[in-house]
Scaffold this active site. Structure first.
Site, mmCIF file in Angstrom:
data_model
loop_
_atom_site.group_PDB
_atom_site.id
_atom_site.type_symbol
_atom_site.label_atom_id
_atom_site.label_comp_id
_atom_site.label_asym_id
_atom_site.label_seq_id
_atom_site.Cartn_x
_atom_site.Cartn_y
_atom_site.Cartn_z
ATOM 1 N N SER A 246 35.943 33.935 46.088
ATOM 2 C CA SER A 246 35.100 33.868 44.905
ATOM 3 C C SER A 246 36.040 33.626 43.738
ATOM 4 C CB SER A 246 34.367 35.192 44.701
ATOM 5 O OG SER A 246 35.322 36.189 44.391
ATOM 6 N N LYS A 247 35.483 33.427 42.586
ATOM 7 C CA LYS A 247 36.288 33.178 41.392
ATOM 8 C C LYS A 247 37.342 34.294 41.241
ATOM 9 C CE LYS A 247 36.189 30.403 37.741
ATOM 10 N NZ LYS A 247 36.668 29.076 37.918
#
Ligand code: GLU
Length: 478
Positions: A246-247
């Site tokens: 994820s980010k």
């Protein structure tokens, strides 16, 4: 003569390069380099609505920045229509591909009917046996058509994946799929296999999200009468939490890592280890060592783990291996933004000296201004915490006065000589070293952290050191 090893990186320019994609590019590059082969760049821009030239540009700039120079290309699929037309002509002449006139609407309706009968949806082979006269008539009527491949009704499609081992699928499960869409554009699997074949790719190294495409691409190779390449499907990259990136866990674009101040060499080193290792688990590689040591046999079957702390650690190591002058050049964009540097062409010696003192202390280039800024400012910013802890103490007034006098008389302001002076003062006064060193440090720099005291004093120089101790005595020492 052995065949030349030819790999390719085939990004779709529908977004910026992400870490998984960059790793794929790196493995293809390293594998080709190791075997003195060729690394080809192919931009898969057949999806006209989603492809953008700004993404192609960013991808190429990112690859260049990382030092992954391609030996052939860039080739754009959007400019290779003739290759696909030629391949379709051949397949059609040999009866291996046919025109399908079913509209998407008809296909969807028949798919639903099949489903309601409990049969698998998907293409039912309706146009498979159209005679050439029927086909010609429909074409004359102006009916749109796609090209489909005639897939085998039975048998197995098998390949020996370099990473995953043998993979076999039942050919009957693969329906006649589309090679060229009704708008004339090639479908992904067709463009990909036709290009891999035309470019004489020997090894396709890509993410394992493409594994289900491989049997189809093998069928295309078979129909074209060409020998397929070897395939190596890379396990995905996960975060340290074991989940998809994820980010927060590292799913940033290559540009973001660049802006954060990671060095290309460090990032290459880190990315290489995302799923690959040497038998002795080497962690840090000299500049040309990766291409010597990399091999697909060292790629594991479990996901690569993206560990940001490890990346910082590797980057820190690379920073320490870089000369201060080179570091100053690399950190110039950050120093400019912070107002510490006026022009990237004219890097003052003071900045290089400050970097030499502090380069052990940062892990990314973006941390440079904060780490060396205090050394370069003319006016000292006294940290209130440092003042109360180190200057507002009994005895400091005498110590600083003594040291100020000693320094004033010191001709040789080298770190070695300064050390001698401080050591003999401490001895003479029977004081703990810290009792003397700490207040002097704060008096000359305003901070508790920083380089070793003698390096710090040498860097600041005699006049400024004396002046700053005087200022501290006046302003802060009670
Ligand atoms: N264009 C495909 C992608 O970006 C490449 C697939 C391949 O390497 O064959 O996922």
């Amino acid at each position: 003569m052995s065949t030349e090893i030819r790999t390719r990186f085939a990004p779709s320019p529908t977004g910026f390069l992400h870490i998984g994609g960059v790793r794929t590019a790196l493995y293809n590059y390293l594998f080709a380099e190791k075997h003195k082969g060729k690394f080809i760049l192919r931009i898969e821009d057949t999806d006209r609505s989603r492809s953008e030239s700004r993404y192609s540009r960013a991808i190429m700039e990112g690859l260049r920045w990382l030092g992954l120079d391609w030996s052939e290309g860039p080739f754009y699929q959007s400019e290779r229509g003739q290759i696909y037309e030629k391949a379709i002509r051949k397949l059609s002449e040999e009866g291996k591909a046919y025109r399908c006139f079913c509209s998407p609407k008809e296909l969807a309706a028949r798919g639903r009917e099949a489903e309601s009968r409990g049969e698998p949806p998907g293409y039912d082979g309706r146009c498979r046996e159209l005679s050439s006269s029927e086909s010609g008539r429909l074409e004359k009527e102006g009916r749109g058509y796609a090209w489909r491949i005639r897939t085998p009704e039975s048998g197995a499609i098998s390949f020996d994946d370099i990473i995953k081992g043998n993979i076999t699928v039942d050919a009957a499960t693969i329906q006649d799929f589309v090679l060229v869409k009704s708008d004339g554009g090639p479908a992904y699997n067709f463009a990909c296999a036709a290009d891999d074949s035309d470019m004489r790719i020997t090894h396709v190294i890509r993410g394992d999200d493409h594994i289900s495409n491989t049997p189809k691409q093998l069928l295309i190779y078979r129909a074209l009468g060409e020998n397929p390449p070897r395939y190596a499907h890379l396990p995905q990259v996960h975060g340290t939490d074991g989940k998809r990136l994820s980010k927060r866990t590292g799913a940033a674009s290559l540009d973001e890592f660049r802006e954060e101040g990671y060095l290309p060499g460090a990032l290459r080193n880190f990315l290489a280890l995302l799923g690959w290792s040497t038998s002795d688990a080497q962690q840090i590689f000299a500049p040309d060592e990766l291409k010597e040591k990399f091999d697909l046999s060292g790629v594991g079957r479990s996901p690569g783990v993206f560990d940001m702390e490890k990346l910082r650690w590797i980057n820190g190591k690379y920073i320490r291996e870089t000369s201060p002058a080179e570091l100053a050049r690399l950190a110039a964009p950050w120093l400019l933004r912070a107002g510490i540097l006026k022009s990237p062409e004219d890097i003052p010696e003071r900045i290089i000296e400050a970097l030499a003192l502090e380069k052990e202390k940062f892990s990314t280039l973006s941390e440079v201004p904060e780490k060396i800024g205090f050394l370069l400012r003319d006016d000292v910013a006294y940290d209130p915490k440092a003042v109360s802890k180190r200057l507002e103490k009994d005895g400091v007034i005498d110590i600083l006065t003594d040291i100020q006098n000693l320094l004033r008389e010191t001709e040789d302001f080298s770190r070695e000589n300064l050390e001698d002076i401080f050591r003999s003062y401490v001895e003479k006064k029977q004081l703990g070293a810290g009792k003397v060193f700490h207040p002097v440090r704060v008096a000359v720099s305003g901070q508790m952290k920083g380089p070793g005291l003698f390096e710090l004093l040498e860097f600041i120089g005699r006049d400024k050191s004396v002046e700053r101790i005087g200022y501290a005595l006046k302003e802060y020492v009670k």
